[in-house]
Design a protein around this motif. Structure first.
Motif, PDB file in Angstrom:
ATOM      1  N   GLN A 156       0.829  -1.195   0.000  1.00 49.34           N
ATOM      2  CA  GLN A 156       0.000   0.000   0.000  1.00 49.34           C
ATOM      3  C   GLN A 156       0.869   1.254   0.000  1.00 49.34           C
ATOM      4  O   GLN A 156       1.829   1.353   0.764  1.00 49.34           O
ATOM      5  CB  GLN A 156      -0.921   0.020   1.220  1.00 49.34           C
ATOM      6  CG  GLN A 156      -2.161  -0.856   1.068  1.00 49.34           C
ATOM      7  CD  GLN A 156      -3.090  -0.724   2.249  1.00 49.34           C
ATOM      8  OE1 GLN A 156      -2.697  -0.959   3.388  1.00 49.34           O
ATOM      9  NE2 GLN A 156      -4.336  -0.354   1.988  1.00 49.34           N
ATOM     10  N   ASN A 157       0.527   2.204  -0.868  1.00 46.82           N
ATOM     11  CA  ASN A 157       1.247   3.473  -0.862  1.00 46.82           C
ATOM     12  C   ASN A 157       0.625   4.420   0.167  1.00 46.82           C
ATOM     13  O   ASN A 157      -0.300   4.042   0.895  1.00 46.82           O
ATOM     14  CB  ASN A 157       1.272   4.099  -2.255  1.00 46.82           C
ATOM     15  CG  ASN A 157      -0.118   4.429  -2.769  1.00 46.82           C
ATOM     16  OD1 ASN A 157      -1.103   4.499  -2.018  1.00 46.82           O
ATOM     17  ND2 ASN A 157      -0.226   4.639  -4.068  1.00 46.82           N
ATOM     18  N   ARG A 158       1.100   5.636   0.222  1.00 49.51           N
ATOM     19  CA  ARG A 158       0.641   6.566   1.258  1.00 49.51           C
ATOM     20  C   ARG A 158      -0.808   7.001   1.044  1.00 49.51           C
ATOM     21  O   ARG A 158      -1.429   7.585   1.946  1.00 49.51           O
ATOM     22  CB  ARG A 158       1.551   7.790   1.300  1.00 49.51           C
ATOM     23  CG  ARG A 158       1.625   8.600   0.030  1.00 49.51           C
ATOM     24  CD  ARG A 158       2.718   9.651   0.116  1.00 49.51           C
ATOM     25  NE  ARG A 158       2.809  10.461  -1.080  1.00 49.51           N
ATOM     26  CZ  ARG A 158       2.149  11.602  -1.258  1.00 49.51           C
ATOM     27  NH1 ARG A 158       1.346  12.045  -0.293  1.00 49.51           N
ATOM     28  NH2 ARG A 158       2.279  12.295  -2.367  1.00 49.51           N
ATOM     29  N   HIS A 159      -1.356   6.706  -0.142  1.00 53.37           N
ATOM     30  CA  HIS A 159      -2.759   7.019  -0.406  1.00 53.37           C
ATOM     31  C   HIS A 159      -3.671   5.828  -0.134  1.00 53.37           C
ATOM     32  O   HIS A 159      -4.872   5.903  -0.378  1.00 53.37           O
ATOM     33  CB  HIS A 159      -2.935   7.460  -1.861  1.00 53.37           C
ATOM     34  CG  HIS A 159      -2.098   8.641  -2.234  1.00 53.37           C
ATOM     35  ND1 HIS A 159      -2.303   9.907  -1.714  1.00 53.37           N
ATOM     36  CD2 HIS A 159      -1.033   8.745  -3.073  1.00 53.37           C
ATOM     37  CE1 HIS A 159      -1.409  10.744  -2.206  1.00 53.37           C
ATOM     38  NE2 HIS A 159      -0.630  10.076  -3.045  1.00 53.37           N
ATOM     39  N   GLY A 160      -3.066   4.747   0.351  1.00 50.35           N
ATOM     40  CA  GLY A 160      -3.854   3.566   0.660  1.00 50.35           C
ATOM     41  C   GLY A 160      -4.132   2.674  -0.518  1.00 50.35           C
ATOM     42  O   GLY A 160      -4.906   1.711  -0.408  1.00 50.35           O
ATOM     43  N   ARG A 161      -3.510   2.951  -1.649  1.00 48.04           N
ATOM     44  CA  ARG A 161      -3.714   2.132  -2.839  1.00 48.04           C
ATOM     45  C   ARG A 161      -2.663   1.026  -2.900  1.00 48.04           C
ATOM     46  O   ARG A 161      -1.510   1.246  -2.564  1.00 48.04           O
ATOM     47  CB  ARG A 161      -3.620   2.989  -4.101  1.00 48.04           C
ATOM     48  CG  ARG A 161      -4.687   4.081  -4.184  1.00 48.04           C
ATOM     49  CD  ARG A 161      -4.444   4.974  -5.388  1.00 48.04           C
ATOM     50  NE  ARG A 161      -5.429   6.039  -5.469  1.00 48.04           N
ATOM     51  CZ  ARG A 161      -5.379   7.037  -6.346  1.00 48.04           C
ATOM     52  NH1 ARG A 161      -4.377   7.080  -7.231  1.00 48.04           N
ATOM     53  NH2 ARG A 161      -6.308   7.963  -6.353  1.00 48.04           N
ATOM     54  N   TRP A 162      -3.097  -0.142  -3.376  1.00 49.18           N
ATOM     55  CA  TRP A 162      -2.171  -1.257  -3.516  1.00 49.18           C
ATOM     56  C   TRP A 162      -1.395  -1.119  -4.813  1.00 49.18           C
ATOM     57  O   TRP A 162      -1.980  -0.938  -5.882  1.00 49.18           O
ATOM     58  CB  TRP A 162      -2.930  -2.579  -3.488  1.00 49.18           C
ATOM     59  CG  TRP A 162      -3.432  -2.922  -2.118  1.00 49.18           C
ATOM     60  CD1 TRP A 162      -4.664  -2.669  -1.596  1.00 49.18           C
ATOM     61  CD2 TRP A 162      -2.683  -3.558  -1.087  1.00 49.18           C
ATOM     62  NE1 TRP A 162      -4.747  -3.107  -0.296  1.00 49.18           N
ATOM     63  CE2 TRP A 162      -3.539  -3.660   0.042  1.00 49.18           C
ATOM     64  CE3 TRP A 162      -1.389  -4.045  -0.991  1.00 49.18           C
ATOM     65  CZ2 TRP A 162      -3.133  -4.242   1.243  1.00 49.18           C
ATOM     66  CZ3 TRP A 162      -0.978  -4.622   0.203  1.00 49.18           C
ATOM     67  CH2 TRP A 162      -1.842  -4.721   1.297  1.00 49.18           C
TER      68      TRP A 162
END
Length: 287
Positions: A156-162
């Motif tokens: 997960q990145n800092r935007h919550g996307r995988w």
């Protein structure tokens, strides 16, 4: 004129033959059972038309875990001798999705990881550093020209996307004597006996890349493919994890002469050749 036309046809035939020299080894659909331990796998390569040229490969797994790390939890350095491991094809039985082939070393056996076909990695249990590799043995000298990963990690990145992550994969060409020494566990070999700057390359590969083209310039009958290891013996600070789906090999006397752009299919080459021949004949009649 006839000799010129015949020469053109022969030239096109030789190009078509070179095109057919690259063989794909699909490890996922080769008939092996999922979630089952294999000490050795056998595959037959096929070209883009599903035809085999007789190029075969045997695959075995190896890891530096001969002295069991369970008996050395403080990692005092007794866990670096290479021994054979098992390979598993992990399939999620809930959705029937095959995640690819992984390696289960001596340290991981009995831990439950073999039930999920543990991935290739460069870390081990009990604070040890273990490198998982497969030895691919071909029945003739080839250039290992491509690798297909079925699975690489997602984070997960800092935007919550995988986001799909790449895995660092090390590829090593071996001599026959080195391959025999590696398989002889009584020789107590370590990876630095076989991996050095002159015979190894590393690549960052994602599963979504499909067959990733390697830039090897050597040929060999024996190849190692595994989790990242640099040629100086220091492991990558990040855990590199992947599962293997297949590989490609090119049997050629000049392995580094493959064009960078896609080669036209043999049928297209044949039509092109007939067109040239027709123009030559037409020109001769007008003369």
């Amino acid at each position: 004129m006839k000799k010129l036309i015949l020469g053109s046809v022969l030239l096109l035939s030789s190009v078509a033959t070179a095109q057919a020299a690259t063989q794909t080894f699909d490890m996922i659909n080769a008939g092996h059972n999922s979630n089952t331990a294999y000490s050795e796998l056998s595959f037959t390569g096929v070209d883009g038309h599903g035809q085999s040229s007789g190029l075969n490969a045997t695959v075995t797994a190896w890891a530096d875990t001969l002295e069991n790390a369970k008996d050395d939890p403080n990692n005092s350095g007794n866990d670096d001798t290479i021994t054979q491991a098992n390979m598993y094809k992990w399939e999620n039985t809930h959705d029937n999705y095959v995640y690819g082939w992984g390696v289960v070393s001596v340290d991981e056996t009995g831990s439950g990881l073999e039930d999920h076909a543990h991935a290739f990695d460069n870390t081990g249990r009990y604070n040890s550093t273990d490198y998982d590799f497969v030895l691919i043995e071909f029945n003739q000298s080839v250039e290992l020209s491509g690798i297909d990963l079925q699975w690489t990690p997602w984070e997960q990145n800092r935007h919550g996307r995988w986001v799909e992550q790449s895995a660092a994969v090390t590829v090593v060409s071996l001599s026959e004597s080195d391959a025999l020494n590696l398989k002889d566990t009584s020789s107590h070999s370590v990876w630095s006996d076989f991996i050095n700057p002159s015979n190894s390359n590393s690549y960052d590969i994602k599963a979504s890349d499909g067959y990733y083209a390697l830039d090897n310039t050597t040929t060999s009958s024996y190849w190692l493919v595994g989790a990242y290891m640099d040629s100086f013996g220091n492991h990558c600070p990040d855990d590199n994890i992947f599962k293997l789906a297949g590989f490609q090999a090119t049997a050629s006397t000049s392995p580094s002469q493959r064009p960078s752009n896609p080669v036209p299919e043999p049928a297209s080459l044949a039509l092109f050749g007939l067109g040239i021949a027709g123009l030559m004949i037409r020109k001769q009649r007008k003369a």
